[in-house]
Design a protein around this motif. Structure first.
Motif, PDB file in Angstrom:
ATOM      1  N   ASP A  84       0.822  -1.208   0.000  1.00  0.00           N
ATOM      2  CA  ASP A  84       0.000   0.000   0.000  1.00  0.00           C
ATOM      3  C   ASP A  84       0.855   1.256   0.000  1.00  0.00           C
ATOM      4  O   ASP A  84       0.360   2.343   0.241  1.00  0.00           O
ATOM      5  CB  ASP A  84      -0.953  -0.015   1.190  1.00  0.00           C
ATOM      6  CG  ASP A  84      -0.227  -0.199   2.503  1.00  0.00           C
ATOM      7  OD1 ASP A  84       1.012  -0.279   2.506  1.00  0.00           O
ATOM      8  OD2 ASP A  84      -0.899  -0.257   3.553  1.00  0.00           O
ATOM      9  N   GLY A  85       2.137   1.127  -0.238  1.00  0.00           N
ATOM     10  CA  GLY A  85       3.016   2.281  -0.327  1.00  0.00           C
ATOM     11  C   GLY A  85       3.677   2.676   0.973  1.00  0.00           C
ATOM     12  O   GLY A  85       4.480   3.602   0.991  1.00  0.00           O
ATOM     13  N   HIS A  86       3.358   1.994   2.069  1.00  0.00           N
ATOM     14  CA  HIS A  86       3.956   2.368   3.345  1.00  0.00           C
ATOM     15  C   HIS A  86       5.464   2.160   3.365  1.00  0.00           C
ATOM     16  O   HIS A  86       6.195   2.952   3.963  1.00  0.00           O
ATOM     17  CB  HIS A  86       3.307   1.600   4.497  1.00  0.00           C
ATOM     18  CG  HIS A  86       1.929   2.079   4.813  1.00  0.00           C
ATOM     19  ND1 HIS A  86       0.834   1.270   4.730  1.00  0.00           N
ATOM     20  CD2 HIS A  86       1.462   3.300   5.185  1.00  0.00           C
ATOM     21  CE1 HIS A  86      -0.242   1.953   5.050  1.00  0.00           C
ATOM     22  NE2 HIS A  86       0.100   3.191   5.324  1.00  0.00           N
ATOM     23  N   ALA A  87       5.948   1.108   2.733  1.00  0.00           N
ATOM     24  CA  ALA A  87       7.388   0.845   2.741  1.00  0.00           C
ATOM     25  C   ALA A  87       8.134   1.948   1.995  1.00  0.00           C
ATOM     26  O   ALA A  87       9.170   2.441   2.472  1.00  0.00           O
ATOM     27  CB  ALA A  87       7.686  -0.519   2.116  1.00  0.00           C
ATOM     28  N   LEU A  88       7.617   2.338   0.846  1.00  0.00           N
ATOM     29  CA  LEU A  88       8.251   3.409   0.084  1.00  0.00           C
ATOM     30  C   LEU A  88       8.184   4.722   0.852  1.00  0.00           C
ATOM     31  O   LEU A  88       9.164   5.466   0.918  1.00  0.00           O
ATOM     32  CB  LEU A  88       7.587   3.562  -1.284  1.00  0.00           C
ATOM     33  CG  LEU A  88       8.129   4.683  -2.162  1.00  0.00           C
ATOM     34  CD1 LEU A  88       9.600   4.459  -2.469  1.00  0.00           C
ATOM     35  CD2 LEU A  88       7.326   4.788  -3.437  1.00  0.00           C
ATOM     36  N   ALA A  89       7.045   5.004   1.452  1.00  0.00           N
ATOM     37  CA  ALA A  89       6.910   6.237   2.233  1.00  0.00           C
ATOM     38  C   ALA A  89       7.885   6.260   3.401  1.00  0.00           C
ATOM     39  O   ALA A  89       8.517   7.292   3.669  1.00  0.00           O
ATOM     40  CB  ALA A  89       5.479   6.384   2.731  1.00  0.00           C
ATOM     41  N   LEU A  90       8.027   5.135   4.085  1.00  0.00           N
ATOM     42  CA  LEU A  90       8.964   5.062   5.202  1.00  0.00           C
ATOM     43  C   LEU A  90      10.393   5.270   4.723  1.00  0.00           C
ATOM     44  O   LEU A  90      11.173   5.976   5.372  1.00  0.00           O
ATOM     45  CB  LEU A  90       8.841   3.722   5.934  1.00  0.00           C
ATOM     46  CG  LEU A  90       9.791   3.531   7.118  1.00  0.00           C
ATOM     47  CD1 LEU A  90       9.525   4.580   8.195  1.00  0.00           C
ATOM     48  CD2 LEU A  90       9.654   2.139   7.698  1.00  0.00           C
ATOM     49  N   ALA A  91      10.751   4.691   3.594  1.00  0.00           N
ATOM     50  CA  ALA A  91      12.102   4.863   3.061  1.00  0.00           C
ATOM     51  C   ALA A  91      12.375   6.323   2.708  1.00  0.00           C
ATOM     52  O   ALA A  91      13.437   6.863   3.026  1.00  0.00           O
ATOM     53  CB  ALA A  91      12.289   3.977   1.830  1.00  0.00           C
ATOM     54  N   ILE A  92      11.416   6.974   2.078  1.00  0.00           N
ATOM     55  CA  ILE A  92      11.589   8.376   1.695  1.00  0.00           C
ATOM     56  C   ILE A  92      11.692   9.266   2.931  1.00  0.00           C
ATOM     57  O   ILE A  92      12.562  10.132   3.023  1.00  0.00           O
ATOM     58  CB  ILE A  92      10.439   8.823   0.775  1.00  0.00           C
ATOM     59  CG1 ILE A  92      10.560   8.113  -0.575  1.00  0.00           C
ATOM     60  CG2 ILE A  92      10.445  10.336   0.590  1.00  0.00           C
ATOM     61  CD1 ILE A  92       9.358   8.286  -1.473  1.00  0.00           C
ATOM     62  N   VAL A  93      10.811   9.045   3.894  1.00  0.00           N
ATOM     63  CA  VAL A  93      10.852   9.836   5.122  1.00  0.00           C
ATOM     64  C   VAL A  93      12.153   9.580   5.875  1.00  0.00           C
ATOM     65  O   VAL A  93      12.771  10.517   6.402  1.00  0.00           O
ATOM     66  CB  VAL A  93       9.622   9.538   6.003  1.00  0.00           C
ATOM     67  CG1 VAL A  93       9.770  10.147   7.381  1.00  0.00           C
ATOM     68  CG2 VAL A  93       8.362  10.041   5.333  1.00  0.00           C
ATOM     69  N   SER A  94      12.593   8.333   5.917  1.00  0.00           N
ATOM     70  CA  SER A  94      13.842   8.006   6.604  1.00  0.00           C
ATOM     71  C   SER A  94      15.018   8.763   6.004  1.00  0.00           C
ATOM     72  O   SER A  94      15.846   9.310   6.732  1.00  0.00           O
ATOM     73  CB  SER A  94      14.128   6.505   6.532  1.00  0.00           C
ATOM     74  OG  SER A  94      13.181   5.791   7.275  1.00  0.00           O
ATOM     75  N   LEU A  95      15.082   8.788   4.683  1.00  0.00           N
ATOM     76  CA  LEU A  95      16.177   9.516   4.037  1.00  0.00           C
ATOM     77  C   LEU A  95      16.038  11.017   4.253  1.00  0.00           C
ATOM     78  O   LEU A  95      17.033  11.717   4.459  1.00  0.00           O
ATOM     79  CB  LEU A  95      16.223   9.187   2.546  1.00  0.00           C
ATOM     80  CG  LEU A  95      16.680   7.773   2.224  1.00  0.00           C
ATOM     81  CD1 LEU A  95      16.555   7.514   0.730  1.00  0.00           C
ATOM     82  CD2 LEU A  95      18.105   7.558   2.681  1.00  0.00           C
ATOM     83  N   GLY A  96      14.817  11.520   4.209  1.00  0.00           N
ATOM     84  CA  GLY A  96      14.603  12.942   4.435  1.00  0.00           C
ATOM     85  C   GLY A  96      14.977  13.370   5.849  1.00  0.00           C
ATOM     86  O   GLY A  96      15.496  14.466   6.059  1.00  0.00           O
ATOM     87  N   VAL A  97      14.708  12.512   6.816  1.00  0.00           N
ATOM     88  CA  VAL A  97      15.056  12.805   8.208  1.00  0.00           C
ATOM     89  C   VAL A  97      16.534  12.545   8.466  1.00  0.00           C
ATOM     90  O   VAL A  97      17.163  13.232   9.274  1.00  0.00           O
ATOM     91  CB  VAL A  97      14.175  11.948   9.155  1.00  0.00           C
ATOM     92  CG1 VAL A  97      14.668  12.007  10.572  1.00  0.00           C
ATOM     93  CG2 VAL A  97      12.732  12.396   9.069  1.00  0.00           C
ATOM     94  N   ALA A  98      17.109  11.581   7.767  1.00  0.00           N
ATOM     95  CA  ALA A  98      18.491  11.181   8.018  1.00  0.00           C
ATOM     96  C   ALA A  98      19.486  12.307   7.729  1.00  0.00           C
ATOM     97  O   ALA A  98      20.468  12.462   8.447  1.00  0.00           O
ATOM     98  CB  ALA A  98      18.844   9.958   7.182  1.00  0.00           C
ATOM     99  N   ILE A  99      19.215  13.089   6.701  1.00  0.00           N
ATOM    100  CA  ILE A  99      20.171  14.127   6.321  1.00  0.00           C
ATOM    101  C   ILE A  99      20.333  15.185   7.422  1.00  0.00           C
ATOM    102  O   ILE A  99      21.436  15.391   7.926  1.00  0.00           O
ATOM    103  CB  ILE A  99      19.775  14.745   4.962  1.00  0.00           C
ATOM    104  CG1 ILE A  99      19.915  13.672   3.880  1.00  0.00           C
ATOM    105  CG2 ILE A  99      20.623  15.966   4.642  1.00  0.00           C
ATOM    106  CD1 ILE A  99      19.297  14.038   2.562  1.00  0.00           C
ATOM    107  N   PRO A 100      19.259  15.851   7.837  1.00  0.00           N
ATOM    108  CA  PRO A 100      19.461  16.848   8.898  1.00  0.00           C
ATOM    109  C   PRO A 100      19.833  16.218  10.244  1.00  0.00           C
ATOM    110  O   PRO A 100      20.614  16.793  11.006  1.00  0.00           O
ATOM    111  CB  PRO A 100      18.121  17.573   8.983  1.00  0.00           C
ATOM    112  CG  PRO A 100      17.130  16.699   8.327  1.00  0.00           C
ATOM    113  CD  PRO A 100      17.881  15.856   7.346  1.00  0.00           C
ATOM    114  N   LEU A 101      19.281  15.041  10.516  1.00  0.00           N
ATOM    115  CA  LEU A 101      19.594  14.375  11.774  1.00  0.00           C
ATOM    116  C   LEU A 101      21.071  14.008  11.842  1.00  0.00           C
ATOM    117  O   LEU A 101      21.700  14.138  12.898  1.00  0.00           O
ATOM    118  CB  LEU A 101      18.723  13.127  11.943  1.00  0.00           C
ATOM    119  CG  LEU A 101      18.817  12.406  13.278  1.00  0.00           C
ATOM    120  CD1 LEU A 101      18.379  13.329  14.402  1.00  0.00           C
ATOM    121  CD2 LEU A 101      17.953  11.168  13.272  1.00  0.00           C
ATOM    122  N   SER A 102      21.639  13.572  10.728  1.00  0.00           N
ATOM    123  CA  SER A 102      23.057  13.229  10.688  1.00  0.00           C
ATOM    124  C   SER A 102      23.919  14.456  10.970  1.00  0.00           C
ATOM    125  O   SER A 102      24.878  14.391  11.750  1.00  0.00           O
ATOM    126  CB  SER A 102      23.444  12.659   9.318  1.00  0.00           C
ATOM    127  OG  SER A 102      22.795  11.446   9.092  1.00  0.00           O
TER     128      SER A 102
END
Length: 115
Positions: free
Chosen positions: A62-80
């Motif tokens: 249902d797209g949750h895996a793709l959404a989680l991957a995109i959000v993870s990468l989006g959060v990972a950059i500033p969080l890093s």
């Protein structure tokens, strides 16, 4: 019976539209083209399954895996950047460990459900 394909001119049109419309509409153009590719792939799989005499598998994504991957990468950059600045390498490792664990937990829950 010919195999379903996404015509080459549709791919070229999507690329041209992406260039013409710019960054604001790029996600919509890409999503639309990916949906067409997914539909063509699903039609091919259904044909192969039909030839094999088995019922077509139901798609549960249902797209949750793709959404989680995109959000993870989006959060990972500033969080890093923040973690490395405030706590150094240890903070960076902890931040990425958290991101990896969230994605791993989601993947394992999908495996348990049979998705």
């Amino acid at each position: 019976m010919p195999e379903p394909r996404v015509p080459r001119d549709e791919a070229e049109a999507a690329l041209h539209a992406r260039r013409e419309l710019g960054a604001d509409f790029e996600p919509a153009v890409v999503d639309s083209f990916v949906d067409r590719i997914d539909a063509a792939i699903e039609a091919r799989v259904a044909q192969e399954v039909k030839r094999a005499g088995k019922p077509a598998p139901r798609r549960k994504d249902d797209g949750h895996a793709l959404a989680l991957a995109i959000v993870s990468l989006g959060v990972a950059i500033p969080l890093s950047g923040l973690a490395a600045h405030e706590a150094g390498v240890a903070g960076l490792v902890v931040a990425w460990l958290g991101i990896v664990l969230v994605n791993l937990a989601h993947a394992l829950s999908r495996l348990r459900r049979g998705d």
